[in-house]
Design an enzyme around this catalytic site. Structure first.
Site, PDB file in Angstrom:
ATOM      1  N   LYS A 117       0.844  -1.205   0.000  1.00 55.69           N
ATOM      2  CA  LYS A 117       0.000   0.000   0.000  1.00 55.69           C
ATOM      3  C   LYS A 117       0.874   1.249   0.000  1.00 55.69           C
ATOM      4  CE  LYS A 117      -4.170  -1.739   0.438  1.00 55.69           C
ATOM      5  NZ  LYS A 117      -5.388  -2.046   1.076  1.00 55.69           N
ATOM      6  N   LYS A 197      -5.238 -14.387 -12.043  1.00 54.93           N
ATOM      7  CA  LYS A 197      -5.848 -14.936 -10.826  1.00 54.93           C
ATOM      8  C   LYS A 197      -7.229 -14.314 -10.618  1.00 54.93           C
ATOM      9  CE  LYS A 197      -5.479 -14.852  -5.832  1.00 54.93           C
ATOM     10  NZ  LYS A 197      -5.698 -13.909  -4.835  1.00 54.93           N
ATOM     11  N   LYS A 200     -11.500 -10.131  -6.733  1.00 55.22           N
ATOM     12  CA  LYS A 200     -12.442  -9.022  -6.926  1.00 55.22           C
ATOM     13  C   LYS A 200     -11.707  -7.737  -7.292  1.00 55.22           C
ATOM     14  CE  LYS A 200     -13.079  -8.617  -1.992  1.00 55.22           C
ATOM     15  NZ  LYS A 200     -12.191  -9.779  -1.770  1.00 55.22           N
TER      16      LYS A 200
HETATM   17  P1  ADP Z   1      -9.948 -11.484  -3.520  1.00 60.59           P
HETATM   18  O1  ADP Z   1      -8.621 -11.731  -4.201  1.00 60.59           O
HETATM   19  O2  ADP Z   1     -11.092 -11.653  -4.459  1.00 60.59           O
HETATM   20  O3  ADP Z   1      -9.973 -10.148  -2.810  1.00 60.59           O
HETATM   21  P2  ADP Z   1      -9.546 -12.566  -0.926  1.00 60.59           P
HETATM   22  O4  ADP Z   1      -8.140 -12.062  -0.914  1.00 60.59           O
HETATM   23  O5  ADP Z   1     -10.560 -11.931  -0.029  1.00 60.59           O
HETATM   24  O6  ADP Z   1     -10.107 -12.588  -2.432  1.00 60.59           O
HETATM   25  O7  ADP Z   1      -9.469 -14.130  -0.630  1.00 60.59           O
HETATM   26  C1  ADP Z   1     -10.176 -14.816   0.361  1.00 60.59           C
HETATM   27  C2  ADP Z   1      -9.697 -16.257   0.348  1.00 60.59           C
HETATM   28  O8  ADP Z   1      -9.955 -16.869  -0.916  1.00 60.59           O
HETATM   29  C3  ADP Z   1      -8.200 -16.389   0.590  1.00 60.59           C
HETATM   30  O9  ADP Z   1      -7.991 -17.496   1.462  1.00 60.59           O
HETATM   31  C4  ADP Z   1      -7.598 -16.683  -0.763  1.00 60.59           C
HETATM   32  O10 ADP Z   1      -6.474 -17.522  -0.655  1.00 60.59           O
HETATM   33  C5  ADP Z   1      -8.752 -17.380  -1.488  1.00 60.59           C
HETATM   34  N1  ADP Z   1      -8.739 -17.018  -2.916  1.00 60.59           N
HETATM   35  C6  ADP Z   1      -9.059 -15.823  -3.450  1.00 60.59           C
HETATM   36  N2  ADP Z   1      -8.962 -15.829  -4.794  1.00 60.59           N
HETATM   37  C7  ADP Z   1      -8.541 -17.073  -5.132  1.00 60.59           C
HETATM   38  C8  ADP Z   1      -8.241 -17.735  -6.372  1.00 60.59           C
HETATM   39  N3  ADP Z   1      -8.366 -17.085  -7.534  1.00 60.59           N
HETATM   40  N4  ADP Z   1      -7.842 -19.005  -6.353  1.00 60.59           N
HETATM   41  C9  ADP Z   1      -7.722 -19.669  -5.179  1.00 60.59           C
HETATM   42  N5  ADP Z   1      -7.994 -19.111  -3.966  1.00 60.59           N
HETATM   43  C10 ADP Z   1      -8.391 -17.846  -3.935  1.00 60.59           C
END
Ligand code: ADP
Ligand code: TRP
Length: 325
Positions: A117, A197, A200
């Site tokens: 950040k 990947k 969101k």
């Molecule tokens: P985002 O990347 O959408 O913000 P988060 O960081 O909130 O998602 O992830 C919440 C959980 O979901 C974490 O444990 C993360 O490892 C898993 N996760 C998020 N995106 C993926 C993905 N594309 N493939 C596998 N696991 C994921």
């Protein structure tokens, strides 16, 4: 002082930071659900953590509720796992404070979440800086010994172990349990519709519980190459293929290699596969939504059990620090 922890105590938290996507499901929820019968599971909604990026009360409340509903719909069994809201055990903030007294600034300054950040020129607030300390408190407050997380959380687990060791050294005894991380492998990363990947932050997600039409539209947008219909399709780096539920991979690879179908056909099949895969969860979700008070009752009971598990740990720490007699 020696304490015996009989069973494996598995703990993990999920931030209520937006609509769940299938990356979250296959990456975090499904593995947690599979683990829930392997020991004493403690799963919680990390709403304090979500506040580092979301300061809108209505939205946080809504996200928290949806995460609870979705997790239950996906198979979290409240008879097996203690399921609670982080903020229903506010004692975690007391432990976080105590941990922060042994936490060197440098340890937090080295953490990626904060460094990234700052590097982007975003002015980080104290909560973002202290985020790993609160996460350590989440884990240590419940004597958890196994913590399943994604690779991005590895550093936070190292901070947690460091802080537990420092407290034990400072206070002279086996006060806190040193947890073991259970890191999920990189191969489990679910790609988004653009091939990066799924996240969101990249606006490339496939939601788990979207409307039928919208879901179909999203899946039709998945990137593909221009291989003609009749030709075999490359299986390396195929986003469509990577998105097929694991049980269908082998059959799809064969079909890709044989040729004869266009990508539109595979996308339609993928959409059908997802729709079928999540059908029981969608049905369970509808059921939960029709039962007023069901989710509140589960979270209430979860909070009660979590507080009961936290009490002896906090008591040990309070005594050792001299905060209580
Ligand atoms: P985002 O990347 O959408 O913000 P988060 O960081 O909130 O998602 O992830 C919440 C959980 O979901 C974490 O444990 C993360 O490892 C898993 N996760 C998020 N995106 C993926 C993905 N594309 N493939 C596998 N696991 C994921
Ligand atoms: N930081 C974790 C994430 O973003 C969520 C989390 C908070 C967590 N406290 C935790 C995960 C304790 C495991 C254990 O995914």
């Amino acid at each position: 002082m020696h304490r015996m922890i009989a069973a494996m105590r598995i703990l993990t938290g999920l931030q209520p930071s937006g609509k769940l996507h299938i990356g979250n499901y296959f990456g975090a929820m499904e593995p947690a659900i599979r683990l829930q019968s392997q020991g004493e599971a403690f799963y919680f909604i990390a709403n304090y953590h979500a506040m580092t990026s979301l300061q809108n009360g209505a939205e946080l409340r809504q996200n928290t509720r949806e995460l609870a509903i979705d997790f239950l719909a996906c198979g979290l069994d409240p008879e097996k796992a203690v399921f609670f809201r982080q903020s229903d055990v506010p004692e975690v903030n007391e432990l976080a404070w105590i941990l922060s007294t042994v936490c060197p600034m440098g340890l937090l300054e080295r953490c990626h979440s904060y460094k990234d950040k700052v590097a982007k020129g975003i002015s980080a607030n104290h909560a973002l800086f202290a985020y790993p300390v609160l996460m350590a408190a989440d884990i240590l407050l419940y004597d958890a010994n196994v913590v399943p997380v994604g690779k991005d959380q590895k550093q936070h687990l190292e901070v947690t172990r460091d802080l537990a060791v420092k407290i034990n050294e400072a206070l002279g005894g086996e006060i806190l349990t040193i947890p073991e991380p259970m890191i999920r492998e990189e191969s489990a990363i679910v790609p988004g519709i653009d091939g990066q990947k799924m996240s969101k932050s990249y606006h490339n997600t496939i939601p788990m519980f979207g409307e039928e039409k919208a879901l179909r539209k999203t899946i039709m947008k998945i990137v593909s190459d221009s291989t003609p219909v009749e030709e075999p399709k490359p299986v390396e780096n195929s986003t469509i293929l990577a998105l097929y539920p694991p049980a269908e991979h082998a059959v799809m690879i064969e079909s890709f290699r044989a040729g004869g179908f266009g990508y539109g056909h595979y996308k339609t099949q993928l959409w059908e596969a997802y729709w079928a895969y999540f059908a029981p969860m969608r049905a369970r979700r509808e059921e939960i939504l029709r039962e007023p008070g069901y989710v509140d009752e589960i979270l209430r009971r979860g909070a009660e059990k979590a507080r009961a598990a936290a009490a002896p740990v906090l008591d040990r720490v309070r005594r050792a620090t001299g905060l209580s007699e």
